[in-house]
Design an enzyme around this catalytic site. Structure first.
Site, mmCIF file in Angstrom:
data_model
loop_
_atom_site.group_PDB
_atom_site.id
_atom_site.type_symbol
_atom_site.label_atom_id
_atom_site.label_comp_id
_atom_site.label_asym_id
_atom_site.label_seq_id
_atom_site.Cartn_x
_atom_site.Cartn_y
_atom_site.Cartn_z
ATOM 1 N N LYS A 61 0.798 -1.226 0.000
ATOM 2 C CA LYS A 61 0.000 0.000 0.000
ATOM 3 C C LYS A 61 0.834 1.282 0.000
ATOM 4 O O LYS A 61 0.373 2.334 -0.465
ATOM 5 C CB LYS A 61 -0.937 0.003 1.205
ATOM 6 C CG LYS A 61 -2.081 -0.999 1.126
ATOM 7 C CD LYS A 61 -3.115 -0.583 0.103
ATOM 8 C CE LYS A 61 -4.364 -1.444 0.192
ATOM 9 N NZ LYS A 61 -5.398 -1.012 -0.766
ATOM 10 N N SER A 311 0.801 -10.051 -0.741
ATOM 11 C CA SER A 311 0.589 -8.603 -0.734
ATOM 12 C C SER A 311 0.791 -7.937 0.614
ATOM 13 O O SER A 311 0.992 -6.725 0.678
ATOM 14 C CB SER A 311 -0.819 -8.275 -1.247
ATOM 15 O OG SER A 311 -1.793 -8.926 -0.455
#
Length: 409
Positions: A61, A311
């Site tokens: 992110k 991720s």
């Protein structure tokens, strides 16, 4: 697939992603690519793990947040930024803002894990706790933006954010130029869209597979309808991909460039997290383990070499404990049994002797003596056992029955 929207494929280009990569130089890490012997044997082709769980703030992110905030005008930066998140996006916005000298206000649900709240504050953001679910938190953040002029930083529905996430795709091509399939978890779709833009522009032959949790799979019905549709009650342990509606911008890109969207069960997510921890020695959150879950669910469906994108790794310790137990149960390595025995001295010791003989490790024991279903001289015992797999579970059950115990659960 071909599902064009007003926000078309051209909303993000390869040049945008390359520009983002230059912008992120010295900010985001080029994360490691680790081979997985176990998964390679499973699918009979090389499998590599792209370790965004080792990125700064513990997830991808930071990439999109930094690119988005970097692109703000001076007057926008002066007004500050605001975001809403239960974890990864909050931390990415907090660190990106701190590095760029921009004040960040992050709204988080009241029930957000304490480690994530603490980390977001430590990265420099002002944290405000509001609402019980992310939708309430999101509404509060947008209201704050309207009142103060702060720029709302969306977690996935903006071209700059997608371009930043797309730098993961460029790194994959550099680190594994022979890749044939990339598997990536999907919530709103920003990471999958960014990777698809970067990879398909350079290697259109590479297959991109998105993965969603079965209980929060907003993309399959949206792609079938030709436009984003909302799920009523998305539910999954994988909070990083627990999104009820695709973003408009990533939806257009996913429809054009992502070859397939698969779904995985909670059991597969648990087993994947456990595999990453045990076999790869990597701490991965359930959302980050979703590509591995897809490989476990259908090992024959992926052409290698495969890159699975891990991720994120921001998993709450309490959730980790629960997920590991769930994963062990899904793999047949954790067994709960309830049985009846005669309530007399030495009865429990005899029972434990039977379990010891079949090499079952007792984790917990509880007694019930006052249930009206029990006879006068009976007791019910519930045992939680650590076992070695499905075959061992069958062996344990057989040994108990052979010893004369009535197994009720």
């Amino acid at each position: 697939m071909s599902y064009r929207t007003a926000e078309s494929l051209r909303s993000v280009t390869l040049d945008d992603v390359r520009g983002a990569q230059k912008m992120l130089s010295g900010v985001a890490r080029a994360t490691a690519m680790e081979g997985s012997r176990h998964l390679s044997q499973l699918i009979d082709a090389p499998v590599h793990l792209k370790c965004e769980n080792l990125q700064r703030t513990g997830s991808f992110k930071l990439r999109g947040a930094y690119v988005r905030i970097s692109g703000l005008l001076p007057e926008e930066r002066a007004a500050g930024v605001v975001a809403a998140s239960a974890g990864n996006h909050a931390q990415g916005v907090a660190l990106a803002s701190s590095l760029l000298g921009v004040h960040a206000t992050v709204f988080m649900p009241k029930g957000a894990p304490l480690p994530k709240i603490s980390a977001t504050r430590d990265y420099g953001a002002e944290v405000r706790l509001h609402g019980q679910v992310v939708d309430e938190t999101l509404a509060a953040a947008q209201e704050y933006a309207a009142e103060t002029g702060a720029v709302f930083i969306h977690p996935f529905d903006h071209p700059d954010v997608i371009a930043g996430q797309g730098t993961v795709g460029l790194e994959i091509l550099e680190q594994c130029p022979e890749v044939r399939t990339i598997v990536v978890g999907m919530g709103g779709g920003g990471l999958a869209a960014g990777i698809a833009v970067a990879v398909k522009a350079i290697r259109p032959d590479v297959r991109i597979v998105g993965v969603q949790a079965e209980g929060a799979a907003c993309y399959p019905p949206s792609l079938a309808a030709g436009h984003p549709v909302s799920l009523r009650n998305p539910a999954t342990m994988a909070d990083g991909i627990k999104v009820g509606r695709p973003g408009v911008v990533p939806f257009g890109i996913v429809g054009e460039l992502v070859d397939e969207v698969r779904t995985v069960s909670e059991d597969r997510l648990s087993a994947a997290l456990l595999l990453c921890l045990e076999r790869a020695k990597l701490v991965v959150e359930p959302a980050g383990a979703s590509p591995v879950a897809a490989l476990l669910a259908a090992p024959d469906a992926f052409e290698g070499p495969v890159v699975a994108v891990l991720s994120g790794g921001n998993v709450d310790p309490v959730l980790m404990q629960r997920v590991l137990r769930h994963g062990m149960a899904a793999q047949g390595r954790y067994l709960a049994v309830r049985l009846r025995l005669t309530d007399r001295p030495g009865a429990l010791a005899t029972l434990l002797g039977v379990l010891s003989a079949v090499d079952a490790n007792v984790l917990d024991v509880s007694h019930v003596r006052t249930d009206p279903r029990l006879g006068l001289t009976e007791a019910e015992v519930e045992l939680h056992l650590e076992t070695k797999g499905p075959a061992h579970c069958v062996e344990v059950g057989r040994a108990l029955r052979d010893a004369g115990y009535t197994v009720t659960d």
